[in-house]
Design a protein around this motif. Sequence first.
Motif, short mmCIF file in Angstrom:
data_model
loop_
_atom_site.label_atom_id
_atom_site.label_comp_id
_atom_site.label_asym_id
_atom_site.label_seq_id
_atom_site.Cartn_x
_atom_site.Cartn_y
_atom_site.Cartn_z
N ILE A 131 -8.38 -50.27 -51.92
CA ILE A 131 -9.47 -49.36 -52.18
C ILE A 131 -8.80 -48.11 -52.83
O ILE A 131 -9.21 -47.66 -53.80
CB ILE A 131 -10.51 -48.84 -51.09
CG1 ILE A 131 -11.41 -50.10 -50.68
CG2 ILE A 131 -11.38 -47.95 -51.40
CD1 ILE A 131 -11.93 -50.07 -49.27
N VAL A 132 -7.94 -47.50 -52.11
CA VAL A 132 -7.47 -46.24 -52.32
C VAL A 132 -6.60 -46.55 -53.71
O VAL A 132 -6.61 -45.57 -54.82
CB VAL A 132 -6.49 -45.60 -51.38
CG1 VAL A 132 -5.87 -44.40 -51.95
CG2 VAL A 132 -7.26 -45.47 -50.05
N ARG A 133 -5.86 -47.39 -53.41
CA ARG A 133 -4.83 -48.00 -55.00
C ARG A 133 -5.86 -47.90 -56.21
O ARG A 133 -5.62 -47.60 -57.19
CB ARG A 133 -4.26 -49.27 -54.52
CG ARG A 133 -3.35 -49.66 -55.72
CD ARG A 133 -2.73 -51.26 -55.34
NE ARG A 133 -3.68 -52.27 -55.14
CZ ARG A 133 -4.16 -53.01 -56.16
NH1 ARG A 133 -3.92 -52.62 -57.60
NH2 ARG A 133 -5.08 -54.15 -55.91
N VAL A 134 -6.71 -48.92 -56.17
CA VAL A 134 -7.90 -49.26 -57.19
C VAL A 134 -8.50 -47.97 -57.70
O VAL A 134 -8.33 -47.75 -58.76
CB VAL A 134 -8.89 -50.31 -56.86
CG1 VAL A 134 -9.94 -50.66 -58.15
CG2 VAL A 134 -7.91 -51.59 -56.68
N ILE A 135 -9.25 -47.28 -56.79
CA ILE A 135 -9.96 -45.86 -57.15
C ILE A 135 -9.07 -45.11 -57.76
O ILE A 135 -9.43 -44.27 -58.90
CB ILE A 135 -10.79 -45.55 -55.99
CG1 ILE A 135 -12.05 -46.47 -55.64
CG2 ILE A 135 -11.56 -44.30 -56.48
CD1 ILE A 135 -12.92 -46.04 -54.45
N GLY A 136 -7.68 -44.81 -57.22
CA GLY A 136 -6.71 -43.73 -57.69
C GLY A 136 -6.32 -44.11 -59.10
O GLY A 136 -6.19 -43.33 -59.98
N ASN A 137 -6.13 -45.71 -59.40
CA ASN A 137 -6.06 -45.80 -60.76
C ASN A 137 -7.13 -45.72 -61.56
O ASN A 137 -6.90 -45.22 -62.73
CB ASN A 137 -5.52 -47.52 -60.67
CG ASN A 137 -4.20 -47.57 -60.18
OD1 ASN A 137 -3.24 -46.88 -60.36
ND2 ASN A 137 -3.99 -48.92 -59.77
N ASP A 195 -18.43 -38.92 -62.28
CA ASP A 195 -19.92 -38.88 -62.07
C ASP A 195 -20.31 -39.20 -60.50
O ASP A 195 -21.44 -38.98 -60.12
CB ASP A 195 -20.57 -39.81 -62.83
CG ASP A 195 -20.52 -39.24 -64.60
OD1 ASP A 195 -20.05 -38.19 -64.50
OD2 ASP A 195 -20.79 -40.24 -65.30
N ASN A 196 -19.38 -39.53 -59.81
CA ASN A 196 -19.68 -39.95 -58.32
C ASN A 196 -18.43 -39.36 -57.48
O ASN A 196 -17.67 -40.34 -57.07
CB ASN A 196 -19.91 -41.58 -58.31
CG ASN A 196 -20.47 -41.78 -56.91
OD1 ASN A 196 -20.72 -40.75 -55.85
ND2 ASN A 196 -20.84 -43.13 -56.61
N PRO A 197 -18.35 -38.18 -57.24
CA PRO A 197 -17.26 -37.71 -56.58
C PRO A 197 -17.25 -38.24 -54.91
O PRO A 197 -16.18 -38.24 -54.50
CB PRO A 197 -17.58 -36.07 -56.68
CG PRO A 197 -19.05 -35.91 -56.92
CD PRO A 197 -19.44 -37.15 -57.63
N GLU A 198 -18.33 -38.62 -54.71
CA GLU A 198 -18.36 -39.10 -53.13
C GLU A 198 -17.56 -40.22 -52.68
O GLU A 198 -16.94 -40.64 -52.04
CB GLU A 198 -19.74 -39.60 -52.75
CG GLU A 198 -20.66 -38.28 -52.52
CD GLU A 198 -20.23 -37.44 -51.51
OE1 GLU A 198 -19.81 -37.79 -50.29
OE2 GLU A 198 -20.21 -36.14 -51.58
N ILE A 199 -17.13 -40.97 -54.11
CA ILE A 199 -16.47 -42.14 -53.86
C ILE A 199 -14.80 -41.67 -53.56
O ILE A 199 -14.25 -42.16 -52.68
CB ILE A 199 -16.21 -42.90 -55.25
CG1 ILE A 199 -17.50 -43.55 -55.56
CG2 ILE A 199 -15.01 -44.16 -55.28
CD1 ILE A 199 -17.73 -44.10 -57.05
N ALA A 200 -14.31 -40.66 -54.49
CA ALA A 200 -13.09 -40.17 -54.09
C ALA A 200 -13.21 -39.41 -52.51
O ALA A 200 -12.18 -39.31 -51.87
CB ALA A 200 -12.84 -38.96 -55.05
N LYS A 201 -14.05 -38.86 -52.26
CA LYS A 201 -14.30 -38.19 -50.71
C LYS A 201 -13.87 -39.16 -49.83
O LYS A 201 -13.28 -38.91 -48.81
CB LYS A 201 -15.64 -37.31 -50.40
CG LYS A 201 -15.66 -36.60 -49.11
CD LYS A 201 -16.71 -35.85 -48.91
CE LYS A 201 -17.29 -34.87 -49.99
NZ LYS A 201 -18.42 -34.08 -49.58
N GLN A 202 -14.57 -40.49 -49.94
CA GLN A 202 -14.33 -41.46 -49.02
C GLN A 202 -12.73 -42.03 -48.58
O GLN A 202 -12.47 -42.40 -47.60
CB GLN A 202 -15.03 -42.77 -49.37
CG GLN A 202 -16.52 -42.40 -49.24
CD GLN A 202 -17.35 -43.68 -50.05
OE1 GLN A 202 -16.93 -44.62 -50.24
NE2 GLN A 202 -18.64 -43.44 -49.89
#
Length: 249
Positions: A180-186, A198-205
Amino acid sequence: MSEWDSLPYSKLPMQCNHCGHKTLMKVIVEKRITEILYYYQFPDSSKWTEWQILRCPLCEKINVLEFYTKGYDEGIVDTDEHGNLVVIMEGEAAKTDVLFPITDLTIPEPNPSMPPEIVKDFDEAKKIFPFSARSSAALLRLAIQKLCKHLGQSGKDINSDIKALVKDGLLPHIQQALDIVRVIGNEAVHPGEINVRDNPEIAKQLFNLVNEIVDDRLGKPHKQAAIEEIYKTLPEEKLEQIQKRDKPK
């Protein structure tokens, strides 16, 4: 007696945006500005703004708040959901802004077992999150890349490192957290299907996930070793009884 002792306290407890504690603050500066606004529809309307520079007596750091409203001059002093001082006006609620420090107290602190070089990236991601969730996600991806290297992998290709860790017995939910961290970070730094802006809560998780990964890979072995050391201090007779109890029949 220090210079701080002579300063007055705030009227109500407020939450420090450095340490997160809710307490009465020392008021260093308090400035209220009332501005008369001439509107065609509402010639008698007015608004007022107040700035406060406060010092937390617990962590001794500075907070700067701004709260303002438009309406009557008299209001009810209260605190908002974050513990900040607000004035509730009749018919119209006040607004409070934290001018300094700009932070998000809902983001956790780094796991105690996190290596110092990774803590630096974690803390930087935490500080930059209110300004750029995308940059925050990219930094957390870098954090797990360094973590993979700390765990004996190459640290060059996170995908390959995760594959090697799975082969060595990595639990499925930790593999999922890493991916999850790898994919969202990419996705945060390259055009993709996940829009972190547009959805910073994704990063906060991701902060909680990184902590969970560190706890599983580094925290639990330390806890296990500490328990074993205490276990060895039990009387020898008791240890023998436990071994007999648990011996397969």
